[in-house]
Scaffold this active site. Structure first.
Site, PDB file in Angstrom:
ATOM      1  N   TYR A  59       0.826  -1.225   0.000  1.00 21.71           N
ATOM      2  CA  TYR A  59       0.000   0.000   0.000  1.00 21.71           C
ATOM      3  C   TYR A  59       0.858   1.273   0.000  1.00 21.71           C
ATOM      4  O   TYR A  59       0.328   2.363  -0.213  1.00 21.71           O
ATOM      5  CB  TYR A  59      -0.951   0.040   1.212  1.00 21.71           C
ATOM      6  CG  TYR A  59      -1.968  -1.075   1.281  1.00 21.71           C
ATOM      7  CD1 TYR A  59      -2.176  -1.942   0.216  1.00 21.71           C
ATOM      8  CD2 TYR A  59      -2.743  -1.265   2.422  1.00 21.71           C
ATOM      9  CE1 TYR A  59      -3.107  -2.974   0.291  1.00 21.71           C
ATOM     10  CE2 TYR A  59      -3.689  -2.287   2.496  1.00 21.71           C
ATOM     11  CZ  TYR A  59      -3.846  -3.139   1.433  1.00 21.71           C
ATOM     12  OH  TYR A  59      -4.773  -4.150   1.523  1.00 21.71           O
ATOM     13  N   LYS A  86       1.052  -6.726   5.650  1.00 21.24           N
ATOM     14  CA  LYS A  86       1.066  -7.919   4.786  1.00 21.24           C
ATOM     15  C   LYS A  86       2.332  -7.952   3.944  1.00 21.24           C
ATOM     16  O   LYS A  86       2.813  -6.906   3.503  1.00 21.24           O
ATOM     17  CB  LYS A  86      -0.145  -7.908   3.835  1.00 21.24           C
ATOM     18  CG  LYS A  86      -1.457  -7.555   4.495  1.00 21.24           C
ATOM     19  CD  LYS A  86      -2.627  -7.620   3.534  1.00 21.24           C
ATOM     20  CE  LYS A  86      -3.867  -6.980   4.132  1.00 21.24           C
ATOM     21  NZ  LYS A  86      -3.899  -5.511   4.039  1.00 21.24           N
ATOM     22  N   HIS A  92      -0.056 -11.806   1.693  1.00 22.34           N
ATOM     23  CA  HIS A  92      -1.081 -10.974   1.043  1.00 22.34           C
ATOM     24  C   HIS A  92      -1.929 -11.747   0.023  1.00 22.34           C
ATOM     25  O   HIS A  92      -3.154 -11.632   0.015  1.00 22.34           O
ATOM     26  CB  HIS A  92      -0.400  -9.774   0.374  1.00 22.34           C
ATOM     27  CG  HIS A  92      -1.294  -8.603   0.164  1.00 22.34           C
ATOM     28  ND1 HIS A  92      -0.845  -7.312   0.242  1.00 22.34           N
ATOM     29  CD2 HIS A  92      -2.609  -8.514  -0.125  1.00 22.34           C
ATOM     30  CE1 HIS A  92      -1.861  -6.490   0.007  1.00 22.34           C
ATOM     31  NE2 HIS A  92      -2.936  -7.195  -0.224  1.00 22.34           N
TER      32      HIS A  92
HETATM   33  N1  LIG Z   1      -6.031  -8.599   1.544  1.00 30.55           N
HETATM   34  C1  LIG Z   1      -6.333  -8.090   0.378  1.00 30.55           C
HETATM   35  O1  LIG Z   1      -5.992  -8.618  -0.685  1.00 30.55           O
HETATM   36  C2  LIG Z   1      -7.153  -6.834   0.323  1.00 30.55           C
HETATM   37  C3  LIG Z   1      -7.779  -6.467  -0.879  1.00 30.55           C
HETATM   38  C4  LIG Z   1      -8.555  -5.315  -0.886  1.00 30.55           C
HETATM   39  C5  LIG Z   1      -8.694  -4.564   0.286  1.00 30.55           C
HETATM   40  N2  LIG Z   1      -8.042  -4.930   1.431  1.00 30.55           N
HETATM   41  C6  LIG Z   1      -8.151  -4.133   2.687  1.00 30.55           C
HETATM   42  O2  LIG Z   1      -9.530  -3.938   2.999  1.00 30.55           O
HETATM   43  C7  LIG Z   1      -9.808  -2.547   3.090  1.00 30.55           C
HETATM   44  C8  LIG Z   1     -11.228  -2.247   2.690  1.00 30.55           C
HETATM   45  O3  LIG Z   1     -11.522  -2.708   1.395  1.00 30.55           O
HETATM   46  P1  LIG Z   1     -11.701  -1.729   0.134  1.00 30.55           P
HETATM   47  O4  LIG Z   1     -10.921  -0.496   0.340  1.00 30.55           O
HETATM   48  O5  LIG Z   1     -11.406  -2.571  -1.051  1.00 30.55           O
HETATM   49  O6  LIG Z   1     -13.272  -1.446   0.066  1.00 30.55           O
HETATM   50  P2  LIG Z   1     -14.422  -0.949   1.061  1.00 30.55           P
HETATM   51  O7  LIG Z   1     -13.903  -0.640   2.402  1.00 30.55           O
HETATM   52  O8  LIG Z   1     -15.542  -1.921   0.926  1.00 30.55           O
HETATM   53  O9  LIG Z   1     -14.926   0.375   0.323  1.00 30.55           O
HETATM   54  C9  LIG Z   1     -14.186   1.554   0.267  1.00 30.55           C
HETATM   55  C10 LIG Z   1     -14.993   2.533  -0.572  1.00 30.55           C
HETATM   56  O10 LIG Z   1     -16.263   2.777   0.031  1.00 30.55           O
HETATM   57  C11 LIG Z   1     -16.455   4.160   0.289  1.00 30.55           C
HETATM   58  N3  LIG Z   1     -17.097   4.271   1.609  1.00 30.55           N
HETATM   59  C12 LIG Z   1     -16.526   4.130   2.826  1.00 30.55           C
HETATM   60  N4  LIG Z   1     -17.436   4.252   3.806  1.00 30.55           N
HETATM   61  C13 LIG Z   1     -18.618   4.472   3.196  1.00 30.55           C
HETATM   62  C14 LIG Z   1     -19.941   4.697   3.664  1.00 30.55           C
HETATM   63  N5  LIG Z   1     -20.228   4.698   4.960  1.00 30.55           N
HETATM   64  N6  LIG Z   1     -20.935   4.903   2.732  1.00 30.55           N
HETATM   65  C15 LIG Z   1     -20.654   4.877   1.420  1.00 30.55           C
HETATM   66  N7  LIG Z   1     -19.430   4.680   0.905  1.00 30.55           N
HETATM   67  C16 LIG Z   1     -18.413   4.478   1.795  1.00 30.55           C
HETATM   68  C17 LIG Z   1     -15.083   4.782   0.234  1.00 30.55           C
HETATM   69  O11 LIG Z   1     -15.151   6.081  -0.318  1.00 30.55           O
HETATM   70  P3  LIG Z   1     -14.685   7.395   0.523  1.00 30.55           P
HETATM   71  O12 LIG Z   1     -13.211   7.275   0.680  1.00 30.55           O
HETATM   72  O13 LIG Z   1     -15.124   8.499  -0.370  1.00 30.55           O
HETATM   73  O14 LIG Z   1     -15.444   7.328   1.817  1.00 30.55           O
HETATM   74  C18 LIG Z   1     -14.326   3.870  -0.727  1.00 30.55           C
HETATM   75  O15 LIG Z   1     -14.529   4.286  -2.054  1.00 30.55           O
HETATM   76  C19 LIG Z   1      -8.738  -1.926   2.180  1.00 30.55           C
HETATM   77  O16 LIG Z   1      -8.612  -0.546   2.364  1.00 30.55           O
HETATM   78  C20 LIG Z   1      -7.537  -2.744   2.578  1.00 30.55           C
HETATM   79  O17 LIG Z   1      -7.025  -2.311   3.827  1.00 30.55           O
HETATM   80  C21 LIG Z   1      -7.300  -6.067   1.460  1.00 30.55           C
END
Ligand SMILES: NC(=O)c1ccc[n+]([C@@H]2O[C@H](COP(=O)([O-])OP(=O)(O)OC[C@H]3O[C@@H](n4cnc5c(N)ncnc54)[C@H](OP(=O)(O)O)[C@@H]3O)[C@@H](O)[C@H]2O)c1
Length: 277
Positions: free
Chosen positions: A50, A75, A108
């Site tokens: 990241y 990770k 990861h």
């Molecule tokens: N292990 C892996 O391979 C892997 C893969 C993907 C992700 N991850 C981890 O998981 C975390 C979360 O997953 P993600 O970032 O993919 O997706 P997520 O948390 O499901 O969604 C993030 C998105 O949702 C929006 N959002 C946040 N809160 C909200 C709310 N209350 N209402 C409406 N929209 C909202 C955010 O926009 P705004 O910023 O405009 O609020 C952003 O665009 C990542 O940041 C990372 O740390 C891990």
């Protein structure tokens, strides 16, 4: 209003809610990590990939939270799964975070090019060296979970996987539970796609909650930890306020029925390319 449940899930006591940080960079990342911790979050999820471990560490120090009261996950990227690379990767993550140890160090993504046996031996060694309090896996399928459990001589405390109402992960969850492996849901609000979903919004209205809060509640009510990511301070509080209401069995079943096998957002397999997730 009870905002934070205690204690966390599984043998590592992983807090039920954490801040995801993928794509948060620079001052935004520092500010969001700091604000999240000030508001009551006790888990921050980062990764060497990241490119924000320095900022997460800075946010942690700015929040002034005692080290033992916060759970920091990072990770190792699959290109660093050879034994020597993994150890160096863990040390470099700690140097960027300015921490002596992380609470959780994850693989990861699976890397079919390096024997899992070698990678797990290195991961277990890093734990025994005191660089990580707990170790785990991410994006591991059922057969890979079974292999990993057999090969590891330290407990694998979690599998971090994509999970939200639109994706059926029941088989992976069952395999994790059979081995005492906690599940952490990434993309728990489907990268924002839950926001205007009619069923989630209708159920939310009954409880005075948003569709995003219903999505998060649906997961934590199953004992699954969530790590929603936001770049907006006001959404930090919204995403945290999921411990003062309960979904009925009928509501849980209706939300579960939204899942399909094609509901995956993060469709990616590590192939040795430098592409990130
Ligand atoms: N292990 C892996 O391979 C892997 C893969 C993907 C992700 N991850 C981890 O998981 C975390 C979360 O997953 P993600 O970032 O993919 O997706 P997520 O948390 O499901 O969604 C993030 C998105 O949702 C929006 N959002 C946040 N809160 C909200 C709310 N209350 N209402 C409406 N929209 C909202 C955010 O926009 P705004 O910023 O405009 O609020 C952003 O665009 C990542 O940041 C990372 O740390 C891990």
């Amino acid at each position: 209003m009870k905002l934070m449940p205690a204690p966390g899930i599984g043998i590592a006591r992983i807090p039920l809610i954490g801040l995801g940080t993928w794509d948060l960079r620079g001052r935004t990342c520092v500010r969001m990590a700091e604000q999240a911790l000030r508001l009551g979050y006790r888990h921050v999820d980062t990764a060497e990939m990241y490119d924000n471990e320095r900022e997460v560490g800075e946010g942690l120090r700015a929040a002034g939270i005692k080290r033992d009261d916060v759970f920091i996950s990072t990770k190792v990227w699959p290109s660093h799964f050879a034994a020597r690379d993994l150890e160096r990767s863990a040390k470099e993550s700690l140097a960027r975070l300015r921490l002596a140890e992380v609470d959780l160090l994850l693989l990861h993504w699976p890397n079919p090019q390096i024997p899992l046996k070698e990678t797990l031996a290195a991961l277990c060694k890093v734990k025994r060296m005191g660089l990580a309090r707990n170790i785990g896996i991410s994006n591991f399928t059922v057969p890979l979970i079974e292999q990993a459990v057999k090969l590891a001589d330290e407990p694998l405390v979690c599998n971090q996987i994509e999970m939200h109402p639109f994706l059926d992960q029941s088989k992976v969850i069952a395999a994790c539970r059979a081995h005492d492996i906690a599940v952490i849901a990434y993309s728990p609000i489907a990268r924002g796609d839950v926001k205007n979903h009619a069923v989630l919004a209708r159920i939310g209205k009954i409880h005075g909650k948003t569709a995003a809060q219903v999505s998060l509640r649906f997961l934590v009510q199953q004992g699954i930890a969530v790590i929603p990511r936001t770049s907006r301070v006001e959404r930090l509080s919204e995403n945290l306020a999921i411990f003062d209401f309960e979904l009925s069995q009928a509501e849980m079943a209706e939300i579960a029925s939204l899942a399909s096998s094609g509901g995956r957002i993060v469709d990616y397999a590590y192939s040795g390319s430098p592409k990130w997730d």
